[in-house]
Scaffold this active site. Structure first.
Site, PDB file in Angstrom:
ATOM      1  N   ASP A 254       0.832  -1.300   0.001  1.00  0.00           N
ATOM      2  CA  ASP A 254       0.022  -0.183   0.031  1.00  0.00           C
ATOM      3  C   ASP A 254       0.894   1.161   0.048  1.00  0.00           C
ATOM      4  O   ASP A 254       2.054   1.276   0.200  1.00  0.00           O
ATOM      5  CB  ASP A 254      -0.997   0.048   1.020  1.00  0.00           C
ATOM      6  CG  ASP A 254      -2.363   0.776   0.773  1.00  0.00           C
ATOM      7  OD1 ASP A 254      -1.945   1.603  -0.220  1.00  0.00           O
ATOM      8  OD2 ASP A 254      -3.339   0.569   1.557  1.00  0.00           O
TER       9      ASP A 254
HETATM   10  C1  NOJ Z   1      -4.194   3.676  -0.039  1.00  0.00           C
HETATM   11  C2  NOJ Z   1      -5.342   2.838   0.127  1.00  0.00           C
HETATM   12  O1  NOJ Z   1      -5.271   2.307   1.227  1.00  0.00           O
HETATM   13  C3  NOJ Z   1      -5.424   1.805  -0.959  1.00  0.00           C
HETATM   14  O2  NOJ Z   1      -6.679   1.460  -0.920  1.00  0.00           O
HETATM   15  C4  NOJ Z   1      -5.314   2.368  -2.438  1.00  0.00           C
HETATM   16  O3  NOJ Z   1      -5.378   1.312  -3.372  1.00  0.00           O
HETATM   17  C5  NOJ Z   1      -4.043   3.271  -2.496  1.00  0.00           C
HETATM   18  N1  NOJ Z   1      -3.923   4.101  -1.388  1.00  0.00           N
HETATM   19  C6  NOJ Z   1      -3.536   3.649  -3.990  1.00  0.00           C
HETATM   20  O4  NOJ Z   1      -4.711   4.453  -4.110  1.00  0.00           O
END
Ligand code: NOJ
Length: 704
Positions: A254
């Site tokens: 993430d």
């Molecule tokens: C953070 C989020 O937790 C995740 O779900 C997402 O895919 C990423 N950012 C990318 O935008």
């Protein structure tokens, strides 16, 4: 099948910098190195994938820079397509209320048709975090509280996104693994200090379902699971995901999660953080360049080997190969454009199927034909941007609001609109005009709830009441005494018992997307008999959380008026609305529950049949749930476990037999050693319209 030789040839020709480039994913909307430098690095093969970017023209330009490089390795473009791309479908929490895997698959497929034309080849969806705590803002992005529903959702979405051949689809990401939905107190990014049993029984099975369906990518969650950050959880990412489940895709961290291992307190510096993540099974590092910055040092310090790096690069190149990018890089963007309204009908159908009618008294709904004047009151009645909820990548600014939907559906009726109150700002100046509109109308539609910005990531709420002065507005309007329908637009259940008490009807409209208003109008006018059912238990009060249907029994179960029992002294025992609750405009009755054979052994299965009859005056769809209870086992089992659900579409007076099959596997649970086992004895079977045990029809079978 990927062309392994080709991948190996490429790998053998790459320098360390080029390899680390493949593992480096950068947010094109906020590149840490600035845009000109990002482009230079793309051209030099130092970036393997970009996120937060879409649109054929810009992406093809960047792609050309990448493939003009000596290695000619195209970029992957990633985007969060949680519930649609240009056409926005209902939020996942809403869409699961349709209990319709076919629909879940169709909306994902539609999103692919739009996204891939925009050059996106990887989506960070589906979100598979079982959640039993509506304080957590991200409950909006997921499929609710139940493990089986989430697993079915996982399969449907992976099928929809990826199709049968990745070259014609978009790679899906099962996220966030794991137990992200269990973060303490619903505060985002917190700890999930849960038992291994809960992890294995409740939170991880949907990821296994996604892997079985062939998901191409997995994203670990931000949180730690009992002290081990998911990004550093080798037992989950290597031992379970890869070795036991056989996952062969990529694991993408993430956003900045690799560097965050330092803040978690499990790595001392960036070399340790990147080594720990890579060794734990994280192939791609999102946004913070941790691998580019940390792995060369980690190599020197002997924390990782070139073999560890090669393994991750190989997986990334294999995905690019499977997506067809190495052969025909620009194919997706050369597909003929779709008309802007191509998926409107699907979005409308999804919207009306996802709305849940919570209450309907005095027959206030459906609205009577010939209603002279309707007052739509509230900040969510006519705000087009609000209907999207969180994540709406390319939707533009417009959607069908409730006012617009009603005006289109009821051209002879006068539709007044007053905002009355704002969601966040205090102030009651608009209330007088709203009350005047209510007085002059035959029916009031009160549109209240959350702002879309209050749902999703980092949007934990400790209070689940109506924000701002909406309660003052609602009470003033209710006091007028006109027939009132409350429409709740929100990314989570809101604790408004007073509203459920006083409004004549209530509809959970969540955030239903581009066609929200038309879908809601279909329900309000009766063009569609509501069929949505709650995929999450709805509490009366925050103090009841976590409250979910599949809880374990206790030695002293909650019984009204019993002193020493499992209750709060100041809150009801039951939820406001049970899991599966949802009314329609007709009445369904379930009878003739039958399980054959009533006794099985070995691998035999049981056929469960029940008859469902439409005893009302209009056609409708009923969802039936099949629950199981194992009353005596070596580990205490939940009071109800969902094993299946099915739909019956019935004309007035019609009856149909609904059939389920219970296999031996469905009787299994994890024993004291956390290994699956089936124990002989009685199993209780319940079939019905929701998880209210007092209303379920029951029978039993024996396993020998
Ligand atoms: C953070 C989020 O937790 C995740 O779900 C997402 O895919 C990423 N950012 C990318 O935008």
């Amino acid at each position: 099948m990927a062309d392994k030789d080709r991948v190996e040839r490429l790998l053998a020709s790459m320098t360390l910098e080029e390899k680390l480039g493949q593992l480096n994913m950068i947010d094109a909307g906020a590149p840490p190195m600035g845009e000109p430098e990002m482009e230079r690095q793309v051209a030099a093969g130092r970036i393997g994938s970009l996120l937060n970017i879409h649109g054929a023209e810009r992406l093809n330009r960047l792609q050309k820079m990448a493939v003009d490089n000596r290695l000619k390795i195209p970029l992957i473009f990633g985007l969060d397509v949680l519930h649609g791309h240009r056409t926005i479908f209902p939020l996942p929490i809403a869409e699961t209320c349709a209990f319709d895997p076919g629909l879940w698959e169709r909306t994902a497929r539609a999103a692919v048709e739009e996204t891939s034309r925009a050059a996106v080849t990887l989506t960070f969806a589906p979100m598979l975090d079982v959640c039993r705590d509506p304080r957590w803002g991200r409950i909006a992005e997921g499929p609710g509280e139940d493990t089986l529903v989430t697993s079915r959702y996982a399969e449907a979405k992976v099928r929809g996104f990826q199709g049968t051949d990745l070259r014609d689809g978009v790679a899906a990401t099962a996220k966030h693994m794991g137990a992200y939905g269990a973060v303490a107190a619903g505060r985002d990014y917190g700890s999930a200090d849960i038992s291994e049993r809960q992890l294995a029984e409740v939170y991880l099975p949907p990821f296994e379902a996604a892997v079985k369906a062939g998901v191409a990518a997995v994203m670990p969650s931000f949180n730690d699971v009992a002290g081990i950050p998911a990004t550093a959880h080798g037992e989950i990412l290597n031992d379970l995901l890869r070795t036991r489940w056989g996952f062969d895709g990529i694991v993408v961290s993430d956003y900045t999660a690799v560097v965050e291992l330092i803040a978690h307190g499990v790595a001392g510096d960036i070399a340790e953080a990147s080594a720990l993540a890579l060794k734990s099974g994280v192939d791609i590092d999102m946004q913070d360049e941790a691998y580019v910055r940390g792995l060369p040092d980690a190599l020197k310090r002997g924390l990782v080997t070139m073999g560890d790096i090669d393994r991750a690069v190989r997986r990334m190149l294999t995905l690019k190969e499977r997506l067809g990018l190495l052969d025909d890089t620009y194919r997706r963007t050369s597909a003929p454009p779709l008309p802007a309204n191509h998926y409107d009908a699907l979005a409308r159908d999804a919207a009306r199927r996802s709305a849940v009618l919570l209450k309907n008294e005095k027959s206030v709904l459906p609205l009577k034909p010939g209603t002279r004047r309707i007052a739509v009151i509230g900040p969510l009645g006519d705000d087009p941007l609000q209907m999207f909820g969180c994540w709406f990548a390319a939707a533009g600014m417009d959607s069908a609001t409730i006012v617009r939907g009603l005006r289109a559906a009821l051209p002879q009726t006068e539709i007044l609109h007053e905002i009355g109150a704002h969601i966040e700002e205090p102030g009651e100046t608009g209330i007088a005009a709203a009350v005047a509109a209510a007085r002059s109308a035959d029916v009031v539609i009160l549109c209240v709830g959350e702002k879309k910005e209050m749902t999703g990531e980092a949007q934990g709420r400790g209070r689940l009441e109506l924000p701002g002065s909406q309660r003052a507005l609602a009470e003033a309007v209710l006091a007028v005494g006109k027939p009132t329908v409350a429409i709740l637009c929100a990314g989570r259940p809101l604790t408004v018992p007073w509203l459920f008490e006083r409004a004549d009807a209530a509809l959970a409209a969540w955030f239903l997307g581009s066609e929200a208003g038309h879908g809601i109008a279909d329900v309000l006018t009766g063009a569609w008999s509501p069929s949505g059912k709650l995929s999450v238990t709805w509490p009366h009060d925050v103090g009841q959380i976590p409250i979910f249907y599949s809880h374990r029994a206790t030695g002293r179960p909650a019984v009204p008026d019993v002193y020493y029992c499992n209750r709060h002294t100041d809150l009801p025992i039951e939820p406001q609305f049970h899991f599966g609750h949802g009314l329609s405009y007709t009445r369904f009755a379930v009878t003739k529950l039958n399980a054959t054979p009533a006794e099985i052994s070995g691998d035999q299965s049981v056929t469960i049949e029940a008859e469902v009859a439409n005893e009302g005056g209009v056609a409708g769809e009923e969802t039936l749930f099949l629950f199981l209870r194992d009353p005596v086992a070596s580990v205490a089992r939940p009071v109800l476990e969902l094993k299946d659900f099915a739909k019956a579409v019935l004309k007035p007076g019609e009856r149909k037999t609904v059939r389920f099959t219970l296999a031996r596997n469905d009787l299994a649970f994890l024993g004291r050693d956390l290994k699956p086992r089936v124990e002989p004895g009685e199993f209780q079977i319940f079939v019905g319209a929701n998880a209210d045990r007092s209303k379920l029809t029951a029978t039993a079978i024996r396993y020998r």
